[in-house]
Scaffold this motif. Structure first.
Motif, PDB file in Angstrom:
ATOM      1  N   ARG A 121     -30.009   2.404  32.809  1.00  0.00           N
ATOM      2  CA  ARG A 121     -30.438   1.380  31.847  1.00  0.00           C
ATOM      3  C   ARG A 121     -31.959   1.409  31.712  1.00  0.00           C
ATOM      4  O   ARG A 121     -32.665   1.891  32.607  1.00  0.00           O
ATOM      5  CB  ARG A 121     -29.968  -0.006  32.297  1.00  0.00           C
ATOM      6  N   LYS A 145     -19.602  -9.701  36.767  1.00  0.00           N
ATOM      7  CA  LYS A 145     -20.719  -9.218  35.956  1.00  0.00           C
ATOM      8  C   LYS A 145     -20.626  -7.702  35.771  1.00  0.00           C
ATOM      9  O   LYS A 145     -20.863  -7.180  34.676  1.00  0.00           O
ATOM     10  CB  LYS A 145     -22.034  -9.600  36.639  1.00  0.00           C
ATOM     11  N   LYS A 148     -17.903  -6.835  33.244  1.00  0.00           N
ATOM     12  CA  LYS A 148     -18.360  -7.046  31.874  1.00  0.00           C
ATOM     13  C   LYS A 148     -19.296  -5.928  31.444  1.00  0.00           C
ATOM     14  O   LYS A 148     -19.210  -5.415  30.313  1.00  0.00           O
ATOM     15  CB  LYS A 148     -19.064  -8.403  31.779  1.00  0.00           C
ATOM     16  N   LEU A 149     -20.177  -5.525  32.377  1.00  0.00           N
ATOM     17  CA  LEU A 149     -21.120  -4.440  32.082  1.00  0.00           C
ATOM     18  C   LEU A 149     -20.375  -3.140  31.805  1.00  0.00           C
ATOM     19  O   LEU A 149     -20.686  -2.413  30.841  1.00  0.00           O
ATOM     20  CB  LEU A 149     -22.084  -4.259  33.267  1.00  0.00           C
ATOM     21  N   LEU A 151     -17.189  -2.653  30.867  1.00  0.00           N
ATOM     22  CA  LEU A 151     -16.347  -2.668  29.666  1.00  0.00           C
ATOM     23  C   LEU A 151     -17.152  -2.635  28.375  1.00  0.00           C
ATOM     24  O   LEU A 151     -16.586  -2.483  27.296  1.00  0.00           O
ATOM     25  CB  LEU A 151     -15.445  -3.901  29.680  1.00  0.00           C
ATOM     26  N   ASN A 152     -18.469  -2.786  28.483  1.00  0.00           N
ATOM     27  CA  ASN A 152     -19.328  -2.704  27.312  1.00  0.00           C
ATOM     28  C   ASN A 152     -20.203  -1.458  27.311  1.00  0.00           C
ATOM     29  O   ASN A 152     -21.112  -1.342  26.496  1.00  0.00           O
ATOM     30  CB  ASN A 152     -20.223  -3.950  27.233  1.00  0.00           C
ATOM     31  N   ASN A 153     -19.909  -0.550  28.218  1.00  0.00           N
ATOM     32  CA  ASN A 153     -20.677   0.701  28.320  1.00  0.00           C
ATOM     33  C   ASN A 153     -19.841   1.845  27.773  1.00  0.00           C
ATOM     34  O   ASN A 153     -18.805   2.195  28.327  1.00  0.00           O
ATOM     35  CB  ASN A 153     -21.063   0.965  29.776  1.00  0.00           C
ATOM     36  N   ARG A 154     -20.275   2.452  26.670  1.00  0.00           N
ATOM     37  CA  ARG A 154     -19.487   3.507  26.021  1.00  0.00           C
ATOM     38  C   ARG A 154     -19.376   4.763  26.882  1.00  0.00           C
ATOM     39  O   ARG A 154     -18.495   5.601  26.654  1.00  0.00           O
ATOM     40  CB  ARG A 154     -20.073   3.852  24.650  1.00  0.00           C
ATOM     41  N   LEU A 157     -16.095   3.857  28.972  1.00  0.00           N
ATOM     42  CA  LEU A 157     -14.848   3.684  28.223  1.00  0.00           C
ATOM     43  C   LEU A 157     -14.283   5.037  27.798  1.00  0.00           C
ATOM     44  O   LEU A 157     -15.021   5.931  27.366  1.00  0.00           O
ATOM     45  CB  LEU A 157     -15.086   2.807  26.995  1.00  0.00           C
ATOM     46  N   THR A 163      -9.810   1.530  27.442  1.00  0.00           N
ATOM     47  CA  THR A 163     -10.378   0.522  26.549  1.00  0.00           C
ATOM     48  C   THR A 163      -9.885  -0.877  26.890  1.00  0.00           C
ATOM     49  O   THR A 163     -10.638  -1.851  26.795  1.00  0.00           O
ATOM     50  CB  THR A 163     -10.021   0.850  25.087  1.00  0.00           C
TER      51      THR A 163
END
Length: 541
Positions: A121, A145, A148-149, A151-154, A157, A163
């Motif tokens: 990051r 946390k 969440k991090l 599942l939002n990192n392409r 996934l 997904t």
């Protein structure tokens, strides 16, 4: 003046007399030849795609250079489904599995999972790189946390997390090339066939430096066997495991093929034994053809090992093919021999007559068959060319054993003379053939018309054929490997990899911002490719 045909038949008759009188020398020579063939190691199984190409094929050369430069390796995906893949109890079990895979599965280049996933990051002008689960399991970390991090990192996934967040993957990369002694001899316990290994090398400071070779079917078998042994104690209702990836599919195919090959050989032998027993009604009429067939088959397999040819998708048909050819050669000779012998001729005269009557026909049939098969040797695919060469050699070996060894065996084994057939009375086989002959001569137009219709249907069917080389379609729907791969495909949008090399033609060209921007645009465009069943699931550059 004698015709050439009559001269050749007389030569075969003289050969029959010779083989009868010198049966001992003949059998010694024949069994010595078979022994030389059998002394070789079993040929290597190679069902890889690159194994279908010649080593000097332009495509193979480019692929090998790619492997040398980038270490291209096989990818195994261990999919794990659980109610919550970020629960502490699950992550602890995943950590144990990850470490065991790294330590107990040989020829593994890298293991990637949530346990060692990198979290990269940026913050202002600073780039931070650490582990996603930094501090786990000893530290106090916020798993909600992190979930969440992730599942939002392409980057995670469709790579190590599905997904929907219900399935995580352990991605295992095998080595691209292998040095046998780099991993220790104990790895090869139970895998004694070293034919795949290139033991040649160069002397460096008085020591032999072994050459490396590309990851082969032998190593693949060892990897999959070790992986399955590690995984067998992990599955439960909250840790459901599926396996996918090229190495798994290939090893499953090889394993099933070996079993099916044995079953098919046994089944074909049982059927052939039945018909030989019915038609000849003699023990020798069953045993002798199988001696010839077994000799031809084993000699051909030994010849493959001698000439360093591999068992491929195509050569796997050899056993069934050679059984059919070898049996046919033997039956021709035995049918005439038994008939002449039962009519009262001595064994030597019956052997000579059988060879004189059938020898030319067998030779012509075998030579034309071998010539037809040899035409495959001009194929641009090495695997098809090898099939042509080795199958034609097998046909010639079956011919030699039938014409040379079979008469010598007939000379040495005791054969009981049966009652002579009453003149004018036909045997079972003759009566069956006469029925077909009478029918065909009585209904010529009907048969010709039906044949033309079948020919047209066959041509139509041929035009509907499409080329396909998808191992997964070879498995029935109920096979676990097929459902596992389909699940991984569904959850991670594909388990097969296409790799492409982009050359900027200048030093450090990959760091050029313009190049990187174009690369990003290409990646985005490729991820939109979705024509249907075949789609691009993920692009990584």
């Amino acid at each position: 003046m004698e015709t050439i045909k009559i001269r050749i038949e007389k030569l075969f008759e003289r050969l029959g007399h010779f083989l009868y009188r010198y049966w001992a020398i003949t059998l010694i020579v024949m069994f010595s030849l078979i022994g030389v063939m059998l002394s070789q190691l079993w040929p290597v199984v190679d069902t890889s795609s690159e194994g279908m190409l010649y080593k000097n094929d332009p495509g193979r050369i480019i692929y090998d250079k790619f492997r040398d430069q980038f270490g291209n390796s096989g990818i195994i995906v261990v999919g794990i489904e659980a109610p919550d893949i970020f629960a502490p109890i699950f992550l602890n079990k995943l950590k144990l599995l990850h470490e065991e895979l790294e330590n107990k599965v040989p020829f593994v280049r890298d293991v990637t999972s949530l346990i060692n996933a990198r979290n990269t990051r940026g913050d202002g002008d600073t780039l931070y790189v650490d582990d996603l689960l930094q501090g786990f399991p000893d530290g106090d970390i916020d798993l909600l946390k992190i979930k969440k991090l992730a599942l939002n990192n392409r980057l995670y996934l469709n790579n190590i997390i599905s997904t929907d967040g219900k399935v995580t993957a352990v991605v295992i990369e095998t080595e691209a090339s292998i040095d046998k002694h780099s991993v220790g001899e104990e790895v090869f316990d139970g895998f004694e066939d070293d034919e795949a290994f290139d033991e040649s090398g160069t002397e460096i400071n008085g020591k032999k430096e072994l050459k490396r070779h590309y990851f082969s079917a032998e190593e693949n078998t060892i990897v999959v066997a070790s992986l399955e042994k590690v995984l067998e104690k992990y599955p439960d209702e909250n840790f459901n495991i599926t396996l996918a990836g090229g190495p798994i599919v290939v090893e499953t195919y090889n394993r099933i093929t070996r079993k099916d090959l044995i079953r098919l050989i046994i089944a074909s032998n049982i059927i052939i034994t039945f018909f030989l027993a019915v038609f000849f009604r003699r023990l020798s009429g069953v045993i002798l053809p199988f001696i010839i067939v077994a000799s031809a088959l084993l000699s051909t397999i030994g010849l493959m090992a001698i000439t360093n040819l591999h068992i491929t998708f195509f050569t796997i048909v050899l056993p069934s093919f050679l059984i059919a050819v070898g049996i046919a050669d033997s039956v021709h000779i035995l049918a005439i021999f038994y008939k002449k012998y039962e009519e009262g001729s001595g064994k030597e005269d019956a052997i000579a007559y059988a060879l004189g009557h059938s020898g030319l026909a067998i030779v012509m049939t075998s030579l034309t068959t071998a010539a037809g098969l040899m035409s495959f040797s001009f194929s641009e695919l090495a695997a098809i060319a090898e099939l042509g060469m080795i199958s034609s050699a097998g046909v010639i070996l079956a011919l030699i054993y039938s014409v040379i060894m079979l008469p010598a065996l007939l000379a040495v084994i005791p054969i009981k003379r049966k009652k002579m057939i009453i003149k004018g009375k036909s045997g079972i086989m003759d009566r069956v053939l006469l029925v077909f002959a009478d029918f065909s001569t009585s209904h010529p137009m009907k048969i010709i018309t039906a044949s033309i219709i079948l020919f047209v249907i066959a041509v139509y069917g041929i035009l509907q054929l499409e080329f396909s080389h998808n191992l997964l379609t070879y498995f029935p729907d109920h096979f676990k490997i097929k459902s596992d791969v389909m699940l991984i495909d569904q959850k991670f949008r594909g388990a097969l990899v296409i790799e492409s090399v982009l050359d900027t033609k200048k030093e450090n060209g990959v760091y050029d911002p313009e190049f990187l921007n174009r690369l990003e645009k290409i990646s985005q465009d490729l991820e939109q490719v979705d024509p249907g069943d075949i789609f691009v699931g993920k692009v990584m550059t």
